[in-house]
Design an enzyme around this catalytic site. Structure first.
Site, PDB file in Angstrom:
ATOM      1  N   HIS A  96       0.554  -1.565   0.085  1.00 33.57           N
ATOM      2  CA  HIS A  96      -0.125  -0.258   0.088  1.00 33.57           C
ATOM      3  C   HIS A  96       0.959   0.928   0.097  1.00 33.57           C
ATOM      4  O   HIS A  96       1.968   1.245   0.347  1.00 33.57           O
ATOM      5  CB  HIS A  96      -0.813  -0.200   0.894  1.00 33.57           C
ATOM      6  CG  HIS A  96      -1.382  -1.186   1.692  1.00 33.57           C
ATOM      7  ND1 HIS A  96      -2.960  -1.514   0.984  1.00 33.57           N
ATOM      8  CD2 HIS A  96      -1.677  -2.121   2.634  1.00 33.57           C
ATOM      9  CE1 HIS A  96      -3.060  -2.598   0.952  1.00 33.57           C
ATOM     10  NE2 HIS A  96      -2.714  -3.356   2.605  1.00 33.57           N
ATOM     11  N   GLU A 114      -1.424  -0.634   8.263  1.00 33.05           N
ATOM     12  CA  GLU A 114      -2.302  -1.586   8.669  1.00 33.05           C
ATOM     13  C   GLU A 114      -1.772  -2.451   9.925  1.00 33.05           C
ATOM     14  O   GLU A 114      -0.589  -3.050   9.777  1.00 33.05           O
ATOM     15  CB  GLU A 114      -3.080  -2.717   7.561  1.00 33.05           C
ATOM     16  CG  GLU A 114      -2.228  -3.189   6.886  1.00 33.05           C
ATOM     17  CD  GLU A 114      -2.919  -4.461   5.548  1.00 33.05           C
ATOM     18  OE1 GLU A 114      -3.449  -4.057   4.546  1.00 33.05           O
ATOM     19  OE2 GLU A 114      -2.128  -6.016   5.364  1.00 33.05           O
ATOM     20  N   HIS A 171       3.339  -7.324   1.904  1.00 29.36           N
ATOM     21  CA  HIS A 171       3.065  -8.578   2.707  1.00 29.36           C
ATOM     22  C   HIS A 171       1.652  -9.177   1.664  1.00 29.36           C
ATOM     23  O   HIS A 171       1.236  -8.618   1.221  1.00 29.36           O
ATOM     24  CB  HIS A 171       2.100  -7.553   4.131  1.00 29.36           C
ATOM     25  CG  HIS A 171       1.187  -6.249   3.302  1.00 29.36           C
ATOM     26  ND1 HIS A 171       1.480  -5.343   2.664  1.00 29.36           N
ATOM     27  CD2 HIS A 171      -0.273  -6.927   3.799  1.00 29.36           C
ATOM     28  CE1 HIS A 171      -0.058  -4.763   2.607  1.00 29.36           C
ATOM     29  NE2 HIS A 171      -0.611  -5.680   2.551  1.00 29.36           N
ATOM     30  N   ARG A 191      -1.276  -4.370  -6.499  1.00 28.56           N
ATOM     31  CA  ARG A 191      -0.992  -6.048  -5.955  1.00 28.56           C
ATOM     32  C   ARG A 191       0.240  -6.144  -7.018  1.00 28.56           C
ATOM     33  O   ARG A 191       0.425  -5.762  -8.331  1.00 28.56           O
ATOM     34  CB  ARG A 191      -2.048  -6.841  -6.708  1.00 28.56           C
ATOM     35  CG  ARG A 191      -1.844  -8.623  -6.434  1.00 28.56           C
ATOM     36  CD  ARG A 191      -2.918  -9.139  -7.454  1.00 28.56           C
ATOM     37  NE  ARG A 191      -3.955  -9.118  -6.322  1.00 28.56           N
ATOM     38  CZ  ARG A 191      -5.506  -8.901  -7.133  1.00 28.56           C
ATOM     39  NH1 ARG A 191      -5.498  -8.452  -8.604  1.00 28.56           N
ATOM     40  NH2 ARG A 191      -6.571  -8.432  -6.408  1.00 28.56           N
TER      41      ARG A 191
HETATM   42 ZN    ZN Z   1      -2.807  -4.972   2.653  1.00 29.64          ZN
END
Ligand code: ZN
Length: 318
Positions: A96, A114, A171, A191
């Site tokens: 991200h 996150e 991740h 992605r």
């Molecule tokens: Zn994520």
């Protein structure tokens, strides 16, 4: 306001999902249920209040029209998104952007930090966190040559682990893992790698250039240290408290008084049952403690994940 705001969770079918979220007492939409959006004001899964003064109102609407319940914090949308995730198979490898990159390249959106709390996992489970390239040049070579198994860094995980995923950290959740995710309420995911899988005969879209632009290099993050506070037979694990969010796990055994001057607290009951003041709470519940509720007393044998934001969170489109 002296009223807890219980929310109806939104369950999501995912190609990689399973059936383990049923242990929280939810009725699953299918045997590939991957996510439970427990506290969400996101348009793809906007939780509604179950009962009381605001019964039937969505969290996004509540945040828009009753900002006083959230301590008057800024921002266009409720700042957090809290999910339970059951990954039966591997999720794609992703990254991200941070707020700065997202603001410039994604129409003023927020970036995303996150964090994950591991609820359960297979004995030899791993998770993708960071990569093994020594610098950006080597990262780019490895990615362009498709050497993903060399590039990706997997670390072993155990039940009860806490992992922080800063913007720019590559991740992925691997199959066999169930976790609670607390994240900034943002959509933006790049992605990088999908294990060469096909969906309906086609590979899913990758975002190689964006991933290269935002990924940290080198990137070998550790599991963060955190403080554990013991009060009587209860325990509080203060996992993280930074500019994005604060996340703590409360394991109660008997009564525990909790001082509270937060703009709000988002609570997910991960295990057990008990009360918050006089209100019963049980495994699988998601609720908000609104601004002005004040101090409270937990009792019973429970495990509750509680999160909030600093009083002045990052505001999109400054
Ligand atoms: Zn994520």
């Amino acid at each position: 306001m002296k009223e807890l705001l219980f929310l109806n969770p939104v369950l999501k079918e995912c190609i990689w999902g399973g059936t383990r979220l049923s242990q929280f007492g939810y009725r699953l939409p299918s045997d590939r249920t991957g996510e439970c959006w427990g506290i969400s004001a996101h348009r793809n899964g906007d939780c509604t209040v179950t009962s009381g003064t605001y019964a039937g109102i969505s969290l996004s609407e509540l945040f828009r029209s009753h900002r006083e319940l959230f301590g008057g914090i800024g921002g266009e949308s409720f700042p957090l998104l809290i999910k339970l995730i059951d990954a039966k198979s591997d999720l794609s490898v992703q990254v991200h952007p941070d707020d700065e990159y997202a603001r410039i390249h994604e129409n003023g959106a927020l970036g995303k930090a996150e964090c994950w709390y591991i609820l359960d996992c297979d004995e030899d489970a791993t998770i993708v966190l960071g990569h093994r390239a020594k610098d950006r040049k080597e990262a780019e070579e490895m990615i362009r040559q498709g050497r993903f198994s060399d590039f990706i860094r997997e670390i072993p995980i155990r039940k009860g682990d806490f992992l922080m995923i800063e913007p720019g950290v590559i991740h992925a959740i691997k199959g066999g893992t169930m976790l609670l995710e607390t994240q900034e309420n943002s959509d933006i995911t790049y992605r990088l790698y999908d294990y060469g899988r096909l969906m309906n005969g086609l590979p899913r879209k990758l975002h190689i250039e964006e991933s290269l632009a935002v990924m940290k290099c080198p990137c070998l993050p550790d599991k963060p240290d955190f403080q554990t506070e013991r009060i009587g037979r209860s325990e509080i694990r203060h996992f993280v408290s930074d500019s994005h969010f604060s996340v703590s796990l409360y394991k109660t055994d008997g009564e525990l008084s909790v001082p509270n001057r937060n703009p709000f607290i988002a609570v997910t009951v991960l295990d057990g049952s008990g009360t918050l003041d006089n209100t019963p709470v049980k495994k699988g519940d998601h609720f908000l403690i609104p601004a002005g509720y004040g101090d409270f007393v937990l009792s019973g044998q429970t495990e509750l994940m509680m999160s909030t934001v600093p009083k002045e969170p990052t505001v999109a489109n400054p």
